[in-house]
Design an enzyme around this catalytic site. Sequence first.
Site, PDB file in Angstrom:
ATOM      1  N   ASP A   1      53.946  24.298  63.675  1.00 21.43           N
ATOM      2  CA  ASP A   1      54.358  25.654  63.649  1.00 21.43           C
ATOM      3  C   ASP A   1      54.217  26.313  65.079  1.00 21.43           C
ATOM      4  O   ASP A   1      52.792  26.388  65.458  1.00 21.43           O
ATOM      5  CB  ASP A   1      54.000  26.389  62.311  1.00 21.43           C
ATOM      6  CG  ASP A   1      54.269  27.770  62.446  1.00 21.43           C
ATOM      7  OD1 ASP A   1      55.188  27.914  61.613  1.00 21.43           O
ATOM      8  OD2 ASP A   1      53.939  28.940  63.079  1.00 21.43           O
TER       9      ASP A   1
ATOM     10  N   LYS B   1      60.321  30.020  66.186  1.00 24.09           N
ATOM     11  CA  LYS B   1      60.731  31.388  65.570  1.00 24.09           C
ATOM     12  C   LYS B   1      61.544  32.101  66.743  1.00 24.09           C
ATOM     13  O   LYS B   1      61.031  32.276  67.955  1.00 24.09           O
ATOM     14  CB  LYS B   1      59.549  32.195  65.323  1.00 24.09           C
ATOM     15  CG  LYS B   1      58.542  31.474  64.167  1.00 24.09           C
ATOM     16  CD  LYS B   1      57.532  32.301  63.571  1.00 24.09           C
ATOM     17  CE  LYS B   1      56.590  31.077  62.911  1.00 24.09           C
ATOM     18  NZ  LYS B   1      55.663  30.517  63.787  1.00 24.09           N
TER      19      LYS B   1
ATOM     20  N   HIS C   1      61.314  36.008  63.371  1.00 23.88           N
ATOM     21  CA  HIS C   1      59.791  36.068  63.499  1.00 23.88           C
ATOM     22  C   HIS C   1      59.313  37.471  62.849  1.00 23.88           C
ATOM     23  O   HIS C   1      58.711  37.480  62.010  1.00 23.88           O
ATOM     24  CB  HIS C   1      59.308  36.010  64.986  1.00 23.88           C
ATOM     25  CG  HIS C   1      57.792  35.815  65.083  1.00 23.88           C
ATOM     26  ND1 HIS C   1      57.312  35.080  66.201  1.00 23.88           N
ATOM     27  CD2 HIS C   1      56.738  35.803  64.352  1.00 23.88           C
ATOM     28  CE1 HIS C   1      56.077  34.833  66.246  1.00 23.88           C
ATOM     29  NE2 HIS C   1      55.808  35.264  64.853  1.00 23.88           N
TER      30      HIS C   1
ATOM     31  N   TYR D   1      54.541  32.653  70.981  1.00 19.80           N
ATOM     32  CA  TYR D   1      53.065  32.140  71.017  1.00 19.80           C
ATOM     33  C   TYR D   1      52.794  31.596  72.500  1.00 19.80           C
ATOM     34  O   TYR D   1      51.575  31.074  72.854  1.00 19.80           O
ATOM     35  CB  TYR D   1      52.518  31.200  70.129  1.00 19.80           C
ATOM     36  CG  TYR D   1      52.849  31.429  68.586  1.00 19.80           C
ATOM     37  CD1 TYR D   1      52.807  32.943  68.163  1.00 19.80           C
ATOM     38  CD2 TYR D   1      53.151  30.425  67.731  1.00 19.80           C
ATOM     39  CE1 TYR D   1      53.053  33.260  66.893  1.00 19.80           C
ATOM     40  CE2 TYR D   1      53.027  30.644  66.178  1.00 19.80           C
ATOM     41  CZ  TYR D   1      53.132  32.203  65.914  1.00 19.80           C
ATOM     42  OH  TYR D   1      53.308  32.268  64.590  1.00 19.80           O
TER      43      TYR D   1
END
Length: 319
Positions: free
Chosen positions: A53, A88, A121, A58
């Site tokens: 994931d 996302k 997200h 990120y």
Amino acid sequence: MAKVPSVTLSSSSDEILTMPIIGMGTSSYPRADPETAKAAILEAIRAGYRHFDTAFAYGSEQDLGEAIAEALRIGLINSRDELFITTKLWASFAEKDLVLPSIKASLRNLQLECIDMYIIHWPFKLGKEVKSMPVERDLVQPLDIKSVWEAMEECKKLGLARGIGVSNFTCSMLEELLSFAEIPPAVNQLEMNPAWQLKKLRDFCKAKGIHVTAYSPLGAARTKWGDNRVLGSDVIEEIALARGKTTAQISLRWVYEQGVSIVTKSYNKERMRQNLDIFDFCLTEEELEKMSHLPQRKGVTFASLLGPHDIVLEIDAEL
Ligand code: A2P
């Protein structure tokens, strides 16, 4: 190597979409350096993780892409199709015309031709000017769910995503989405753990055929935004001691027994293996009953990240 069960997701097509129940999270703060992240992902593949994931936000998509390429080079996996990759759409790109460019950027970062699960997200839109948090009020805007979802559907129709889903969506947002979706969301990724059980929203998702994946299943222990409310729970620790398991394993097993899949992050070799080793026992009725009465508190609210703006306060109140 650990064997992890899979869940079959709704895909609105002939293709059967199955997702390994446990995914390895790749969000870390401070951000792990690329070599550390890549080594951890390769170690996770050795341990048996097949679901990873990530998110544009990120900054770990490139590391994951490098690790997948390396895993193929050294023969840890024979084909990219052995992995399930979730990423996302970031809130600053949650606009109809920005969805396709965003998934294409993520695909380039990941060195892939197709993402297994592409997720919205956050349940609102952020202005492009956002560089740090908290943010000014006018930079948090409502999400135009219909037009953004149509673009998400386009990602699936074009074969850029095998499945599409959402994250942090409330019951009312899901109601709205389902009222026009040609392809319903396959998953709703939510903060969920024994200390934030989210029963009402989970029941709603179940009734609508939307699979729930838990993020922060361990309460995001050892992170800037998490705390010890899950791993430091006396009740969970007592069950763990009696069972010869760790509090992390009892917590993850509890999530799994709710019919929910898991995204959990550990870049530590021993802990990442421990987190896969939850399929050889069941919690008893008595243990489940005890855990159902744990004190409830959400770890991270949007208001704590972005400021107490009306839109985020409303969403926090519903989650
Ligand atoms: P580390 O990477 O040092 O192992 P969550 O999955 O709820 O987001 O929590 C992730 C955090 O919990 C990470 O910071 C991770 O630290 C820590 N963690 C993950 N697995 C375990 C475990 N089995 N025991 C204790 N801490 C863990």
